[in-house]
Design a protein around this motif. Structure first.
Motif, mmCIF file in Angstrom:
data_model
loop_
_atom_site.group_PDB
_atom_site.id
_atom_site.type_symbol
_atom_site.label_atom_id
_atom_site.label_comp_id
_atom_site.label_asym_id
_atom_site.label_seq_id
_atom_site.Cartn_x
_atom_site.Cartn_y
_atom_site.Cartn_z
ATOM 1 N N ILE A 50 13.540 -18.377 60.325
ATOM 2 C CA ILE A 50 13.475 -18.983 58.996
ATOM 3 C C ILE A 50 14.734 -19.816 58.826
ATOM 4 C CG2 ILE A 50 13.379 -18.556 56.514
ATOM 5 C CD1 ILE A 50 12.374 -15.709 57.267
ATOM 6 N N ASP A 51 14.570 -21.056 58.396
ATOM 7 C CA ASP A 51 15.721 -21.920 58.131
ATOM 8 C C ASP A 51 15.975 -21.968 56.631
ATOM 9 O OD1 ASP A 51 16.233 -22.642 60.792
ATOM 10 O OD2 ASP A 51 14.677 -24.183 60.728
ATOM 11 N N LEU A 52 17.201 -21.646 56.244
ATOM 12 C CA LEU A 52 17.608 -21.687 54.843
ATOM 13 C C LEU A 52 18.837 -22.570 54.725
ATOM 14 C CD1 LEU A 52 17.470 -17.833 54.240
ATOM 15 C CD2 LEU A 52 15.713 -19.490 53.604
ATOM 16 N N GLY A 53 18.946 -23.298 53.647
ATOM 17 C CA GLY A 53 20.105 -24.159 53.437
ATOM 18 C C GLY A 53 20.834 -23.810 52.155
ATOM 19 N N THR A 54 21.981 -24.436 51.969
ATOM 20 C CA THR A 54 22.746 -24.270 50.733
ATOM 21 C C THR A 54 22.964 -25.644 50.124
ATOM 22 O OG1 THR A 54 24.888 -24.545 51.819
ATOM 23 C CG2 THR A 54 24.048 -22.299 51.640
ATOM 24 N N PRO A 55 23.229 -25.667 48.838
ATOM 25 C CA PRO A 55 23.680 -26.935 48.252
ATOM 26 C C PRO A 55 25.036 -27.301 48.865
ATOM 27 C CG PRO A 55 23.271 -25.264 46.559
ATOM 28 C CD PRO A 55 23.143 -24.597 47.887
ATOM 29 N N ASP A 56 25.492 -28.506 48.618
ATOM 30 C CA ASP A 56 26.798 -28.915 49.142
ATOM 31 C C ASP A 56 27.871 -27.881 48.813
ATOM 32 O OD1 ASP A 56 25.724 -31.216 50.102
ATOM 33 O OD2 ASP A 56 26.582 -32.529 48.588
ATOM 34 N N VAL A 57 28.690 -27.580 49.808
ATOM 35 C CA VAL A 57 29.830 -26.682 49.618
ATOM 36 C C VAL A 57 31.062 -27.565 49.483
ATOM 37 C CG1 VAL A 57 31.215 -24.834 50.625
ATOM 38 C CG2 VAL A 57 28.734 -24.890 51.008
ATOM 39 N N SER A 58 31.759 -27.457 48.366
ATOM 40 C CA SER A 58 32.971 -28.242 48.152
ATOM 41 C C SER A 58 34.104 -27.653 48.974
ATOM 42 C CB SER A 58 33.342 -28.223 46.665
ATOM 43 O OG SER A 58 34.559 -28.882 46.463
ATOM 44 N N THR A 59 34.847 -28.514 49.685
ATOM 45 C CA THR A 59 35.883 -28.005 50.580
ATOM 46 C C THR A 59 37.210 -27.727 49.880
ATOM 47 O OG1 THR A 59 36.693 -30.205 51.153
ATOM 48 C CG2 THR A 59 34.956 -29.265 52.550
ATOM 49 N N SER A 60 37.525 -28.430 48.829
ATOM 50 C CA SER A 60 38.844 -28.363 48.164
ATOM 51 C C SER A 60 39.971 -28.589 49.170
ATOM 52 C CB SER A 60 39.039 -27.043 47.417
ATOM 53 O OG SER A 60 39.137 -25.947 48.301
ATOM 54 N N SER A 61 39.651 -29.268 50.268
ATOM 55 C CA SER A 61 40.638 -29.448 51.336
ATOM 56 C C SER A 61 41.764 -30.400 50.943
ATOM 57 C CB SER A 61 39.961 -29.934 52.611
ATOM 58 O OG SER A 61 39.277 -31.133 52.381
ATOM 59 N N GLN A 62 41.462 -31.438 50.187
ATOM 60 C CA GLN A 62 42.518 -32.387 49.809
ATOM 61 C C GLN A 62 43.645 -31.674 49.075
ATOM 62 O OE1 GLN A 62 42.508 -35.329 51.229
ATOM 63 N NE2 GLN A 62 40.506 -34.813 52.048
ATOM 64 N N GLN A 63 43.290 -30.777 48.154
ATOM 65 C CA GLN A 63 44.306 -30.013 47.425
ATOM 66 C C GLN A 63 45.065 -29.084 48.371
ATOM 67 O OE1 GLN A 63 45.152 -30.432 44.104
ATOM 68 N NE2 GLN A 63 46.890 -29.227 44.768
ATOM 69 N N SER A 64 44.351 -28.465 49.300
ATOM 70 C CA SER A 64 45.014 -27.592 50.283
ATOM 71 C C SER A 64 45.965 -28.383 51.166
ATOM 72 C CB SER A 64 43.975 -26.886 51.157
ATOM 73 O OG SER A 64 43.208 -26.003 50.396
ATOM 74 N N PHE A 65 45.565 -29.589 51.557
ATOM 75 C CA PHE A 65 46.451 -30.429 52.362
ATOM 76 C C PHE A 65 47.724 -30.742 51.581
ATOM 77 C CE2 PHE A 65 42.473 -32.366 54.552
ATOM 78 C CZ PHE A 65 42.354 -31.246 55.355
ATOM 79 N N GLU A 66 47.579 -31.146 50.320
ATOM 80 C CA GLU A 66 48.743 -31.463 49.484
ATOM 81 C C GLU A 66 49.646 -30.244 49.316
ATOM 82 O OE1 GLU A 66 47.738 -33.290 45.730
ATOM 83 O OE2 GLU A 66 46.329 -34.662 46.714
ATOM 84 N N ASN A 67 49.048 -29.085 49.077
ATOM 85 C CA ASN A 67 49.832 -27.855 48.894
ATOM 86 C C ASN A 67 50.629 -27.482 50.141
ATOM 87 O OD1 ASN A 67 48.735 -27.662 46.342
ATOM 88 N ND2 ASN A 67 47.289 -26.047 46.879
ATOM 89 N N ASN A 68 50.192 -27.981 51.296
ATOM 90 C CA ASN A 68 50.859 -27.662 52.562
ATOM 91 C C ASN A 68 51.570 -28.868 53.161
ATOM 92 O OD1 ASN A 68 50.138 -24.729 53.362
ATOM 93 N ND2 ASN A 68 48.274 -25.583 52.474
#
Length: 178
Positions: A50-68
């Motif tokens: 059975i194939d199941l999907g999810t809606p788009d998952v937001s990465t919040s990566s830009q904020q993580s990059f800035e924080n680091n």
């Protein structure tokens, strides 16, 4: 005497250089955590994929990059280090209803990549399940604002109600510092 003194200075610089390198590695390695939820429908067939999907998952990566103190263009490597599934509903269900599970990440530019799986879910699986990650390089997925997840499952028994599951993911990011 000067030779011994010189050797001691070189040795001190060498060993302190290793400490500096270890410190730089720690500074440039950080994690990004994300969660997604999906539902295994009650009408799922036994032993059929059975194939199941999810809606788009937001990465919040830009904020993580800035924080680091880094940016997306300085990211050298991203790997999924952990993926844990938790049954959130119904309360009396455990993961033994699953026979196997594969999780794929995808976006428009990169296509689909297997990121975690489990074959032959053990009988004593309980309500939490750690999957084996593939070690795939996920840079281009995490640099984007969002990605999709697809779950390919095979059940070993029929279910009379839907099963709600949360995926908790930990991505390890290695990047150069600004």
């Amino acid at each position: 005497m000067k030779i011994i003194f010189s050797i001691l200075i070189v040795a001190a610089l060498f060993f302190s250089g290793c400490d500096i390198q270890d410190s730089i590695d720690k500074i440039t390695t950080f994690t990004i955590t994300n969660s997604a939820e999906f539902t295994v429908p009650s009408s799922s067939g036994v032993n059929l994929p059975i194939d199941l999907g999810t809606p788009d998952v937001s990465t919040s990566s830009q904020q993580s990059f800035e924080n680091n103190n880094t940016r997306a263009d300085l990211v050298e490597n991203v790997n999924l280090s952990e993926l844990k599934l938790t049954i959130t509903s119904p309360n009396d269900r455990d993961f033994f209803f699953l026979k196997s599970l594969e999780i794929y990440i995808s976006n428009e530019s990169e296509g689909s990549t297997l990121i975690a799986e489990i074959q032959d879910v053990p009988e004593n699986a309980g309500t939490e399940l750690d999957l084996e990650t593939t070690g795939a390089n996920l840079d281009e997925y995490i640099k984007e604002d969002s990605y999709d997840l697809q779950y390919e499952i095979v059940t070993r028994e029929t279910m009379n109600s839907d099963t709600e599951i949360r995926s908790d993911m930990v991505f390890e990011v290695k990047a150069k510092v600004l």
